[in-house]
Every structure is written in structure tokens, then in C-alpha cells.
Design an enzyme around this catalytic site. Structure first.
Site, mmCIF file in Angstrom:
data_model
loop_
_atom_site.group_PDB
_atom_site.id
_atom_site.type_symbol
_atom_site.label_atom_id
_atom_site.label_comp_id
_atom_site.label_asym_id
_atom_site.label_seq_id
_atom_site.Cartn_x
_atom_site.Cartn_y
_atom_site.Cartn_z
ATOM 1 N N ARG A 136 2.338 -12.219 -0.507
ATOM 2 C CA ARG A 136 1.047 -12.563 0.105
ATOM 3 C C ARG A 136 0.419 -13.786 -0.548
ATOM 4 O O ARG A 136 0.726 -14.149 -1.683
ATOM 5 C CB ARG A 136 0.086 -11.382 -0.061
ATOM 6 C CG ARG A 136 0.578 -10.088 0.605
ATOM 7 C CD ARG A 136 -0.233 -9.731 1.780
ATOM 8 N NE ARG A 136 0.331 -8.632 2.561
ATOM 9 C CZ ARG A 136 -0.176 -8.222 3.711
ATOM 10 N NH1 ARG A 136 -1.254 -8.802 4.202
ATOM 11 N NH2 ARG A 136 0.395 -7.252 4.388
ATOM 12 N N CYS B 15 1.537 -7.461 11.971
ATOM 13 C CA CYS B 15 1.848 -7.601 13.396
ATOM 14 C C CYS B 15 1.132 -8.778 14.041
ATOM 15 O O CYS B 15 0.968 -8.821 15.259
ATOM 16 C CB CYS B 15 1.538 -6.317 14.138
ATOM 17 S SG CYS B 15 2.706 -5.001 13.735
ATOM 18 N N TYR C 116 -1.701 -3.485 -6.519
ATOM 19 C CA TYR C 116 -1.360 -4.336 -5.378
ATOM 20 C C TYR C 116 -2.333 -4.210 -4.213
ATOM 21 O O TYR C 116 -2.671 -3.105 -3.773
ATOM 22 C CB TYR C 116 0.048 -4.009 -4.864
ATOM 23 C CG TYR C 116 0.669 -5.188 -4.134
ATOM 24 C CD1 TYR C 116 1.338 -6.193 -4.828
ATOM 25 C CD2 TYR C 116 0.552 -5.328 -2.757
ATOM 26 C CE1 TYR C 116 1.882 -7.287 -4.173
ATOM 27 C CE2 TYR C 116 1.097 -6.417 -2.092
ATOM 28 C CZ TYR C 116 1.764 -7.397 -2.808
ATOM 29 O OH TYR C 116 2.294 -8.482 -2.161
ATOM 30 N N GLY C 117 -2.755 -5.357 -3.671
ATOM 31 C CA GLY C 117 -3.442 -5.462 -2.369
ATOM 32 C C GLY C 117 -4.477 -4.389 -2.114
ATOM 33 O O GLY C 117 -5.369 -4.143 -2.927
ATOM 34 N N ASP D 18 -8.636 -9.991 9.433
ATOM 35 C CA ASP D 18 -8.149 -8.643 9.125
ATOM 36 C C ASP D 18 -9.132 -7.517 9.452
ATOM 37 O O ASP D 18 -8.726 -6.462 9.900
ATOM 38 C CB ASP D 18 -7.754 -8.556 7.646
ATOM 39 C CG ASP D 18 -6.862 -7.363 7.335
ATOM 40 O OD1 ASP D 18 -5.859 -7.170 8.045
ATOM 41 O OD2 ASP D 18 -7.185 -6.613 6.403
ATOM 42 N N HIS E 155 -9.852 -2.694 12.105
ATOM 43 C CA HIS E 155 -8.758 -3.517 11.556
ATOM 44 C C HIS E 155 -8.485 -4.640 12.563
ATOM 45 O O HIS E 155 -7.473 -4.633 13.264
ATOM 46 C CB HIS E 155 -7.543 -2.618 11.363
ATOM 47 C CG HIS E 155 -6.438 -3.213 10.552
ATOM 48 N ND1 HIS E 155 -5.147 -2.768 10.615
ATOM 49 C CD2 HIS E 155 -6.433 -4.213 9.630
ATOM 50 C CE1 HIS E 155 -4.383 -3.461 9.787
ATOM 51 N NE2 HIS E 155 -5.145 -4.353 9.185
ATOM 52 N N ARG F 263 0.839 -1.191 0.000
ATOM 53 C CA ARG F 263 0.000 0.000 0.000
ATOM 54 C C ARG F 263 0.875 1.241 0.000
ATOM 55 O O ARG F 263 1.936 1.279 0.616
ATOM 56 C CB ARG F 263 -0.889 0.025 1.252
ATOM 57 C CG ARG F 263 -2.076 -0.927 1.189
ATOM 58 C CD ARG F 263 -2.920 -0.835 2.438
ATOM 59 N NE ARG F 263 -2.199 -1.304 3.603
ATOM 60 C CZ ARG F 263 -1.642 -0.524 4.515
ATOM 61 N NH1 ARG F 263 -1.747 0.792 4.427
ATOM 62 N NH2 ARG F 263 -0.993 -1.052 5.532
ATOM 63 N N LYS G 220 -9.445 -2.386 2.277
ATOM 64 C CA LYS G 220 -9.112 -1.255 3.143
ATOM 65 C C LYS G 220 -9.914 0.000 2.773
ATOM 66 O O LYS G 220 -10.351 0.753 3.624
ATOM 67 C CB LYS G 220 -7.609 -0.978 3.091
ATOM 68 C CG LYS G 220 -6.758 -2.138 3.639
ATOM 69 C CD LYS G 220 -7.247 -2.508 4.979
ATOM 70 C CE LYS G 220 -6.647 -3.591 5.799
ATOM 71 N NZ LYS G 220 -5.518 -4.352 5.576
ATOM 72 N N SER H 196 -0.706 -3.578 10.580
ATOM 73 C CA SER H 196 -0.370 -4.441 9.455
ATOM 74 C C SER H 196 0.919 -5.209 9.733
ATOM 75 O O SER H 196 1.893 -4.638 10.227
ATOM 76 C CB SER H 196 -0.197 -3.601 8.190
ATOM 77 O OG SER H 196 -1.397 -2.905 7.931
HETATM 78 P P1 GTP Z 1 -1.659 -7.787 7.644
HETATM 79 O O1 GTP Z 1 -2.203 -8.823 6.742
HETATM 80 O O2 GTP Z 1 -0.652 -6.900 6.995
HETATM 81 O O3 GTP Z 1 -2.713 -6.983 8.315
HETATM 82 O O4 GTP Z 1 -0.754 -8.572 8.781
HETATM 83 P P2 GTP Z 1 -1.189 -9.415 10.065
HETATM 84 O O5 GTP Z 1 -1.462 -8.490 11.205
HETATM 85 O O6 GTP Z 1 -2.246 -10.376 9.715
HETATM 86 O O7 GTP Z 1 0.187 -10.167 10.437
HETATM 87 P P3 GTP Z 1 0.587 -11.721 10.290
HETATM 88 O O8 GTP Z 1 -0.205 -12.609 11.190
HETATM 89 O O9 GTP Z 1 0.624 -12.062 8.860
HETATM 90 O O10 GTP Z 1 2.078 -11.674 10.860
HETATM 91 C C1 GTP Z 1 3.065 -10.845 10.295
HETATM 92 C C2 GTP Z 1 4.430 -11.293 10.728
HETATM 93 O O11 GTP Z 1 4.529 -11.347 12.168
HETATM 94 C C3 GTP Z 1 4.769 -12.702 10.239
HETATM 95 O O12 GTP Z 1 6.095 -12.711 9.781
HETATM 96 C C4 GTP Z 1 4.622 -13.549 11.468
HETATM 97 O O13 GTP Z 1 5.447 -14.677 11.427
HETATM 98 C C5 GTP Z 1 4.999 -12.606 12.606
HETATM 99 N N1 GTP Z 1 4.303 -12.977 13.868
HETATM 100 C C6 GTP Z 1 2.984 -13.239 14.026
HETATM 101 N N2 GTP Z 1 2.693 -13.604 15.298
HETATM 102 C C7 GTP Z 1 3.867 -13.566 15.972
HETATM 103 C C8 GTP Z 1 4.237 -13.841 17.339
HETATM 104 O O14 GTP Z 1 3.420 -14.186 18.197
HETATM 105 N N3 GTP Z 1 5.553 -13.663 17.666
HETATM 106 C C9 GTP Z 1 6.481 -13.263 16.747
HETATM 107 N N4 GTP Z 1 7.742 -13.121 17.149
HETATM 108 N N5 GTP Z 1 6.180 -13.015 15.443
HETATM 109 C C10 GTP Z 1 4.895 -13.158 15.069
HETATM 110 C C1 SPV Z 2 -2.586 -4.539 5.536
HETATM 111 O O1 SPV Z 2 -1.626 -3.897 5.097
HETATM 112 O O2 SPV Z 2 -3.091 -4.286 6.652
HETATM 113 C C2 SPV Z 2 -3.142 -5.651 4.740
HETATM 114 C C3 SPV Z 2 -2.694 -5.778 3.354
HETATM 115 O O3 SPV Z 2 -3.979 -6.391 5.220
HETATM 116 S S1 SPV Z 2 -3.543 -4.695 2.286
HETATM 117 O O4 SPV Z 2 -4.735 -5.378 1.789
HETATM 118 O O5 SPV Z 2 -2.641 -4.394 1.175
HETATM 119 O O6 SPV Z 2 -3.956 -3.531 3.005
HETATM 120 MN MN MN Z 3 -4.359 -5.992 7.483
#
Ligand code: GTP
Ligand code: SPV
Ligand code: MN
Length: 617
Positions: free
Chosen positions: A398, A283, A230-231, A306, A259, A91, A239, A281
Site C-alpha cells: 500500500r 475492487c 497493519y492498515g 474509501d 465503504h 486485515r 475501518k 476491498s
Molecule cells: P481498498 O483500498 O482495499 O478498499 O481497495 P479499492 O477498492 O480502493 O481498490 P483499488 O482501486 O485499489 O483497485 C484494486 C485492484 O483492482 C487494483 O489492482 C486495480 O488495478 C484493479 N482495478 C481497479 N479498477 C479496475 C477496472 O476498472 N478494471 C480492472 N480490470 N481492474 C481494476
Molecule cells: C480495505 O481493506 O478495505 C482497506 C485497507 O481500505 S484497510 O485499511 O487495511 O482496511
Molecule cells: Mn477500503
């Protein structure tokens, strides 16, 4: 059943025909499509009906055009790899605008643009932008079609990749057009990659434009997106609509667009609890949404990863739906040891974007396995070996996959009325200061915690990875109106709930690090230990300890059986350093000051009370 390969060459029906309905509302839709086409000047108009045959046709078409790579059918059935342009990988928040009538309604955290000027600008960019391309008309529903919390919209786009992505992420089909024809309000969204083709001009595999605009008109319920494929820049239901536009709809109608992931936790007694969690995002939302508890007795069902829409019910509780129908998840870091549920979800029927390709026609990314395969093709299509400096998959690569394919999806994930919330979590990626878990003393304190969330920047958006930034409620890039008013709206929604039925609020941090730079908490499946404490807390089974920043667990109450966390690490995980928190409070004041007095007094009172408690500590 999928049609045999090549079936699109002689389709059993002609795809792309406009459905026929009578009445003014449908005529308005047709008029809007015609007007849009007159401006963007595509070669063809294709009305998407969302059928499996049509979807296969669109996938095959992209393979034949070199836009998608078909993965090995035996290893990853029905799956494809897309490689974006190297400049179009996340984004673009700096190019994202809220064009509200009044600048103050966008607030200091958004880029504001005058809607009249922006429309003129976008008309100029859109003029002829689809030359040489097909304009797809994609009617979609966020939430089950016709559901009481659902909202509908239409996206026109010249990206076939966007169409097949929207088909996974939302409910697409003629039944949405029927809703429109029946007079249901809908959101108008226009997307172009901004790369018209001259006659005979060779196309790119991933056309896009260096000039990008992602523009929201909250009063008109419209979105214009130009230049990116993208996304969140291109799947406008996500979003742009389900957060930025929907947050405004929520403000005006007493609900919240957030979110947040959404899960059902079943405790050892078989009692169900619903938990929503806002993390910025990249996290950990998808990971927590697919949690496999490492402690016995608990099960977790996935409802969403999400976005959640939260609405007070007649019973005084806060009800939640996941408006999406799929997951657009971060690939790197997703593996057997971290998120086995995701790995199982991705067995097939998945579109991967910017991951690496194996010689056997399957995919790979950092973290899928401990060791990288000997030879790969990286996300840009170049040969890659493990000794290379750069990762094989892009950090924001992704997967796009249907929610129904998740092995632990809840049977209620698409219940139109949603689920009643018991717990709300706020979190971020914080190497210091923020403990593993803190309980808010009440709703107002919880809103204060949400408003103060900050997090280290990730690859999900452009910018310097690792830099600490404020991300209140994990909504900084997604709130469609003035963030201070949004804080006030949260207080108002809380007040509309029955006080003893409002969800309890907690702040969590899986990412605290020791002085040696290593994570103090194992995270992932072991986060179930934190959820366990939270549930025993709301069930009144354990006490908590007051601290200046909120209530902390007694470490003896945490179930740490089977993991190695040293006493020193545990102490560090829950350490509340008064001096660093006083500094944190100063930063919060600086942040609040950017809103020119618009932050609700209840929150500045919370900040003062925090300072008083810190001074006494
Ligand atoms: P968006 O789709 O961008 O909104 O991301 P998200 O919030 O869904 O994050 P996601 O669960 O994909 O995790 C993002 C990164 O954080 C990945 O590389 C995970 O491996 C890492 N991660 C997730 N949970 C943990 C955790 O409990 N501990 C650690 N150290 N890393 C984590
Ligand atoms: C985020 O960035 O929080 C996502 C990916 O879930 S996007 O759909 O590109 O916003
Ligand atoms: Mn997200």
C-alpha cells in the site's frame, strides 16, 4: 518547510508534551490516558500535536531505528518504505470482533464476543504490553475539525508507524484536544502491537504478535486492537471507527457510514454530479475515485477513495463527506495506464508499505511499469529478479499519502457540510452474471441490489483469493451491527429523503470475463463511458431497457468511440442468463435465511419479484 536532516538530535522544542486545558472534559481525557498507561506500562507517554516538525522527528526516529527506509530524496522526496512482518500483511477478519451487549446486535456476519469477557481478556493482554516502548497519544478528527458531520477520537498506540500513518489519514492536532476539552463526545481507541521489550532486548523492525484481537465496543464507543501493526488493524480511525463504530452512530442518529469512494463528475454542459460508490476491498474504489475520463467533455474531481458518511439534509437530499484526510491505497496495478492520477499523487511525501525497492532508492511494484526492473529488493528485503515466481511487491502492499496531494482533488473535498449525492453505485468483482451496469427501479430495489452484492475475495484480507463471497454494500467486514438491521436502516434513510431528490442507484461490474478468461471491459479510464450513460440517464436524455434484474442500457446509447469492444463481448457484458440468475436468487435466499427472519419484508418481496420476473423471461 522541513527542518534540516538531523534536526531531531537537538529539537527546537521538546516533543511529546501534554497540552494544557482546564475543565472536567479535559481532566477525563487525562484520567483515561493515565489509566491506560497504568495498564500498558509504557516507558514514556508522548502526546502528539500533529506539527510538521514533530512528524519529521517521528519519521527520522524510525529511520534511525531501522523501521523505515528513507527513499532517494531526489527521486521520491520526503518518502519512506516500511516492511511489515511477513505474517502481518492485511486485515485479520477472523480476529475482528463486535462486542455488543447483545449477541443479536452483532448479527451472523460478525464475530460476536461478550463485552465483559472481552474486556477481561484484553486487560490481560494489554497488561504490560507497552513495556520498553513509548505510548503515543494521538487526538484525531474524522472530517474537518468542528465540522457538523465530523467525529473525533483519540488513539493511544505503541507503533510510531501507526502515528505517522494516522497523521496522513486523519486530522491530528491540539485543536482536537480543544474540542474534547469543550465537551465534544469522543471515541476511545487503544492499540498495541503486543510486543513488550525486556531491558536490553533487541527489537524487531516490525514488532507484532501472532495472537491478534481487533475488538469494538459499539455501546461504549471504544476500540481495542492488539497484535497487528497493519492498515485497518492499526489505524483505528479508519475501518474500526469510521465504519464499524460510526455505522452504529449512524443507525442511532439517522445517517450512514459507508465503504464508498466519493467523486464529483462535471459533464460537457458544465453541470456537477456527485457519485458515491461501494466496492469491496481491492475492487476499484481508489481507481474510480481518481478517474481520468477517456471520453471528451467530462472531468472528474476526487473527494474520497474509501469511506463516506452520508446524512439526509434539510433539503431532502443525501449529503456526503469523506471523513478521511489521506489515501491508503493498493499499490499493485497502479500505473500510468491504469491510474495515472495516483502515480502523480505519489511523487513524494508518501509512506510505502511492502512494495519493492529499486537499486536507486526508489520503489516499484507489479503494474507500475510494464516491465519489471532487472534487479530489485522484494517486499521482504530479499534480492529479486523478474524470473522469480513470487511478486516483488506484496499483493496488498500500500501507499499512504495525503489527499491534498492528489492533482485532481476537488476544492470541496474538505467542505464541512459535504456535497449532495446524485448517484450511488454498488459493485463487486464478478467474472460472471452481473452486467457492466444495471439501474435500480427505485430506492428499495437499489437497497436490494446493495444487499445482494457478492465478490471474489482479494488480498486485502486474509483468506483464499478468488473465492466468491457475499459482501452486501461492500460492508461485510465493516458493519458494526446486525446486517439485516442495517438493510432496514438503509430503507429508513431512503424514506427520510425527498422522493425526487434521493440519489439514483446503479449496480456496476468492471470485472466480467469471457469464456477465455479475459476481461470483457477495458475498465479504468473507460469506466467514464458507464458514468456518462448513468448521467445521461438521470438527466432523462436516454431510455433504458427493462430486464428481470433491473434496467439496462441500449447498447447504441453507450459511447464506445475510440475503444475496441466486439459486438460479441458487448452482448456478453450485458447478458442476463435466467437460469444462472435463478441460481443467484437461490443463493440470496440462503444468505437472507442466515438472519433468522430479520431481513426487512421489503427486501424478501424484492427477491420474490425478481424470481417472478425471471420465470417470465
Ligand atoms: P481498498 O483500498 O482495499 O478498499 O481497495 P479499492 O477498492 O480502493 O481498490 P483499488 O482501486 O485499489 O483497485 C484494486 C485492484 O483492482 C487494483 O489492482 C486495480 O488495478 C484493479 N482495478 C481497479 N479498477 C479496475 C477496472 O476498472 N478494471 C480492472 N480490470 N481492474 C481494476
Ligand atoms: C480495505 O481493506 O478495505 C482497506 C485497507 O481500505 S484497510 O485499511 O487495511 O482496511
Ligand atoms: Mn477500503
Amino acid at each position: 518547510a522541513r527542518p534540516p536532516r538531523g534536526a531531531h538530535v537537538a529539537p527546537v522544542r521538546s516533543f511529546g508534551q501534554r497540552p494544557e486545558y482546564s475543565g472536567k472534559a479535559f481532566a477525563d481525557l487525562v484520567a483515561w490516558v493515565d489509566e491506560t498507561a497504568a495498564l500498558l506500562k509504557p516507558d514514556n507517554i508522548f502526546w502528539v500535536d500533529g506539527s510538521a516538525e514533530e512528524n519529521q522527528y517521528l519519521l527520522d526516529l524510525q529511520v534511525s531505528e531501522g523501521r523505515l527506509i528513507k527513499l532517494n530524496e531526489d527521486l521520491r522526496p520526503g518518502s519512506y518504505l516500511a516492511r511489515s512482518h511477513p505474517s502481518d500483511v492485511a486485515r485479520t477478519e477472523g480476529r475482528t470482533f463486535i462486542a455488543s451487549e447483545r449477541e443479536e446486535d452483532a448479527g451472523p456476519t460478525n464475530n460476536w464476543a461478550d463485552p465483559a469477557e472481552m474486556r477481561e481478556k484484553m486487560t490481560g493482554l494489554f497488561d504490560g504490553a507497552m513495556r520498553g516502548r513509548t505510548m503515543y497519544v494521538v487526538p484525531f478528527s474524522m472530517g474537518p475539525v468542528g465540522g457538523p458531520l465530523s467525529q473525533i477520537g483519540v488513539q493511544v498506540t505503541d507503533s510510531t508507524y501507526a502515528v505517522v500513518s494516522i497523521e496522513i489519514m486523519t486530522r491530528v492536532g491540539d485543536d482536537v484536544v480543544r474540542e474534547i476539552a469543550n465537551g465534544q463526545e469522543w471515541v476511545r481507541t487503544i492499540h498495541s502491537v503486543g510486543a513488550p521489550l525486556e531491558p536490553g532486548q533487541q527489537d524487531e523492525a516490525w514488532p507484532c504478535n501472532d495472537d491478534k484481537y481487533i475488538v469494538h465496543y459499539p455501546e461504549a464507543l471504544e476500540v481495542h486492537s492488539y497484535g497487528s501493526g497493519y492498515g485497518g488493524n492499526a489505524i483505528l480511525a479508519k475501518k474500526c471507527f469510521a465504519l464499524r463504530i460510526a455505522s452504529v452512530l449512524g443507525r442511532d442518529n439517522g445517517w450512514l457510514a459507508e465503504h464508498m469512494l466519493l467523486i464529483r463528475v462535471v459533464n460537457p454542459e458544465g453541470k456537477k454530479f456527485h457519485v458515491a460508490a461501494a466496492f469491496p476491498s481491492a475492487c476499484g474504489k481508489t481507481n474510480l475515485a481518481m478517474l481520468r475520463p477517456t471520453i471528451p467533455g467530462y472531468t472528474v474531481e476526487t473527494l474520497g477513495d474509501d469511506i463516506s458518511w452520508l446524512r439526509p439534509g434539510n433539503d431532502g437530499r443525501l449529503w456526503a463527506i469523506n471523513p478521511e484526510a489521506g489515501f491508503f491505497g493498493v499499490a499493485p496495478g497502479t500505473g500510468e495506464s491504469t491510474n495515472v492520477t495516483a502515480v502523480e499523487t505519489l511523487w513524494g511525501n508518501t509512506i510505502f508499505t511492502n512494495v519493492a525497492l529499486r537499486p536507486d532508492g526508489d520503489v516499484w511494484w507489479e503494474g507500475l511499469t510494464d516491465e519489471a526492473p532487472e534487479a530489485l529488493t522484494d517486499w521482504q528485503g530479499n534480492p529479486w529478479t523478474p524470473d522469480m515466481e513470487h511478486p516483488a511487491a506484496h499483493p496488498n502492499s500500500r501507499f499512504t499519502v495525503s489527499a491534498a496531494q492528489c492533482p485532481q482533488i476537488s476544492e470541496d473535498w474538505d467542505a464541512p457540510q459535504g456535497v449532495p449525492l446524485d448517484v450511488i453505485l454498488f459493485g463487486g468483482r464478478r467474472a460472471t452474471n452481473v452486467p457492466l451496469v444495471v439501474e435500480a427501479t427505485d430506492w428499495t430495489h437499489g437497497v436490494f441490489l446493495g444487499s445482494t452484492i457478492s465478490s471474489e475475495r482479494t488480498a486485502a484480507a486474509e483468506g483464499l483469493v478468488g473465492e466468491l463471497r457475499r459482501d452486501p454494500f461492500a460492508m461485510l467486514p465493516f458493519c458494526g451491527y446486525n446486517m439485516a438491521d442495517y438493510f432496514g436502516h438503509w430503507l429508513k434513510v431512503g424514506a427520510s429523503l425527498r422522493f425526487d431528490r434521493a440519489p439514483r442507484i446503479f449496480q456496476v461490474n468492471w470485472f466480467r470475463k469471457g469464456a477465455d478468461g479475459r476481461f470483457l471491459w477495458p475498465g479504468f479510464g473507460d469506466n467514464s463511458r458507464v458514468i456518462d450513460w448513468i448521467i445521461r440517464r438521470i438527466e432523462g436524455q436516454v431510455d433504458a431497457v427493462d430486464s428481470p434484474i433491473g434496467r439496462l442500457p441500449k447498447t447504441a446509447d453507450l459511447n464506445l468511440e475510440g475503444i475496441e469492444v466486439s459486438d460479441q463481448d458487448l452482448a456478453e457484458l450485458f447478458d442476463v442468463n435466467a437460469a444462472s440468475w435463478a441460481h443467484e436468487a437461490d443463493l440470496t435466499e440462503t444468505f437472507y435465511d442466515t438472519f433468522d427472519g430479520r431481513v426487512p419484508a421489503a427486501l424478501t418481496d424484492e427477491l420474490n419479484a425478481l424470481r417472478t420476473r425471471l420465470e417470465a423471461a
